[in-house]
Design a protein around this motif. Structure first.
Motif, PDB file in Angstrom:
ATOM      1  N   ARG A 196      53.352 -40.108  -0.996  1.00  0.00           N
ATOM      2  CA  ARG A 196      52.981 -39.865   0.412  1.00  0.00           C
ATOM      3  C   ARG A 196      52.222 -38.540   0.532  1.00  0.00           C
ATOM      4  N   ARG A 237      46.158 -42.609  -6.893  1.00  0.00           N
ATOM      5  CA  ARG A 237      47.559 -42.870  -7.216  1.00  0.00           C
ATOM      6  C   ARG A 237      47.923 -42.142  -8.505  1.00  0.00           C
ATOM      7  N   ASP A 293      45.187 -43.899   3.904  1.00  0.00           N
ATOM      8  CA  ASP A 293      46.348 -44.703   4.286  1.00  0.00           C
ATOM      9  C   ASP A 293      47.066 -45.176   3.027  1.00  0.00           C
ATOM     10  N   ILE A 294      48.367 -45.353   3.131  1.00  0.00           N
ATOM     11  CA  ILE A 294      49.153 -45.733   1.968  1.00  0.00           C
ATOM     12  C   ILE A 294      48.788 -47.125   1.452  1.00  0.00           C
ATOM     13  N   ASP A 295      48.254 -47.986   2.331  1.00  0.00           N
ATOM     14  CA  ASP A 295      47.888 -49.337   1.898  1.00  0.00           C
ATOM     15  C   ASP A 295      46.415 -49.449   1.488  1.00  0.00           C
ATOM     16  N   ASP A 296      45.743 -48.310   1.368  1.00  0.00           N
ATOM     17  CA  ASP A 296      44.348 -48.314   0.913  1.00  0.00           C
ATOM     18  C   ASP A 296      44.314 -48.645  -0.577  1.00  0.00           C
ATOM     19  N   PRO A 297      43.707 -49.762  -0.963  1.00  0.00           N
ATOM     20  CA  PRO A 297      43.712 -50.166  -2.379  1.00  0.00           C
ATOM     21  C   PRO A 297      42.907 -49.240  -3.288  1.00  0.00           C
ATOM     22  N   GLU A 344      58.084 -41.552  -4.779  1.00  0.00           N
ATOM     23  CA  GLU A 344      57.556 -42.123  -3.536  1.00  0.00           C
ATOM     24  C   GLU A 344      57.176 -41.031  -2.545  1.00  0.00           C
ATOM     25  N   CYS A 395      48.691 -39.025  -0.324  1.00  0.00           N
ATOM     26  CA  CYS A 395      47.973 -39.672   0.784  1.00  0.00           C
ATOM     27  C   CYS A 395      47.543 -38.643   1.828  1.00  0.00           C
ATOM     28  N   GLU A 445      52.351 -50.446  -8.013  1.00  0.00           N
ATOM     29  CA  GLU A 445      51.894 -49.491  -7.014  1.00  0.00           C
ATOM     30  C   GLU A 445      51.477 -48.162  -7.641  1.00  0.00           C
TER      31      GLU A 445
END
Length: 270
Positions: free
Chosen positions: A229, A246, A238-242, A225, A232, A183
């Motif tokens: 956030r 990061r 969104d946190i699940d945006d690939p 973590e 983001c 991640e």
């Protein structure tokens, strides 16, 4: 053996990017037995007063600095061509004159150089460099950018410029953020290694010293973590945006032992 001090540190005043509460940061610095620490927030000195007060109360030496954005063109260029550039550069005040010059540079960056970010240029650096220590910053620094784009000539030209401006007070800055977290950003470390390899050659050729930093953005490893956030929110993703931004999750306040272990092959940089 000289004690290690963190010289590239972002507090909560690196807005929506740094997650280090200054009071808690000083508690950790004291706990780790460190004698000094720098503040180098992105483009601003908003946290300097709180940082200085908190550090001195704890008996810690506060080093006042800023991570500046250096425009590729003059900030007074009015040709109308879009220029959002801003190569990163760490500046640290080593005395009162340096502090005053740092204040001048940061103020000018906001008043005259602001375009998406508060920016300075090399002309300003040539006028206000006395009393300042400079380092090449992170992968977003000018010299690193030239190296990663395959231009060693460009890297050498940039290095010569900064060496002419700051003399022996210019340093090549190295970082190592190796991560195996799926991640996290695992592309950073190979780039850092490539830069280190080039920097070692440039250091020898131009007699410029190397310093190790960790580009601190949060205090403890388990704060990664929460910092993720925050990024983001900063980037409206969104946190699940690939495809979102990061970090490596290694940007915490590491102990001297951790830093010496990371750079055991370049001990003089620590």
């Amino acid at each position: 053996m000289t004690a290690f001090s963190h010289l590239h540190v972002h507090t909560q005043y690196s807005i929506l990017d740094g997650a280090s509460n200054i009071s808690n940061l000083m508690e950790k610095v004291k706990l780790l037995g460190m004698e000094a620490i720098a503040i180098t927030d992105h483009g601003n000195m908003f946290g300097v007063k709180e940082f200085h007060s908190s550090a001195t109360k704890k008996g810690i030496k506060p080093i006042i600095g800023c991570e500046m954005y250096v425009a590729k063109r003059s900030i007074s260029d009015t040709t109308g061509k879009d220029d959002r550039s801003g190569d990163h550069l760490i500046l640290l005040a080593k005395n009162l004159t340096g502090y005053k010059n740092l204040v001048k540079l940061v103020s000018t960056a906001w008043i005259k150089g602001f375009y998406y970010k508060p920016r300075i240029d090399k002309e300003l650096l040539s006028k206000h460099n006395e009393g300042l220590i400079a380092s090449s910053a992170c992968l977003a620094g000018e010299i690193q950018d030239e190296i990663l784009n395959g231009s060693l000539e460009g890297a050498e030209a940039a290095l010569r410029t900064y060496k002419n401006l700051f003399g022996d007070d210019f340093y090549l800055e190295i970082q190592r953020h190796e991560t195996h977290d799926p991640e996290a950003d695992r592309m950073v470390f190979p780039k850092q290694q490539k830069v280190i390899e080039a920097f070692r050659k440039l250091s020898a050729k131009y007699n410029v010293k190397i310093i190790a930093t960790n580009d601190v953005h949060f205090i403890n490893a388990d704060d990664a973590e929460a910092h993720d956030r925050l990024i983001c929110i900063n980037t409206a993703k969104d946190i699940d945006d690939p495809d979102r931004l990061r970090y490596t999750k290694q940007e915490y306040l590491k102990s001297e032992e951790e830093m010496r272990s990371l750079f055991s092959d370049i001990p003089e940089a620590v």
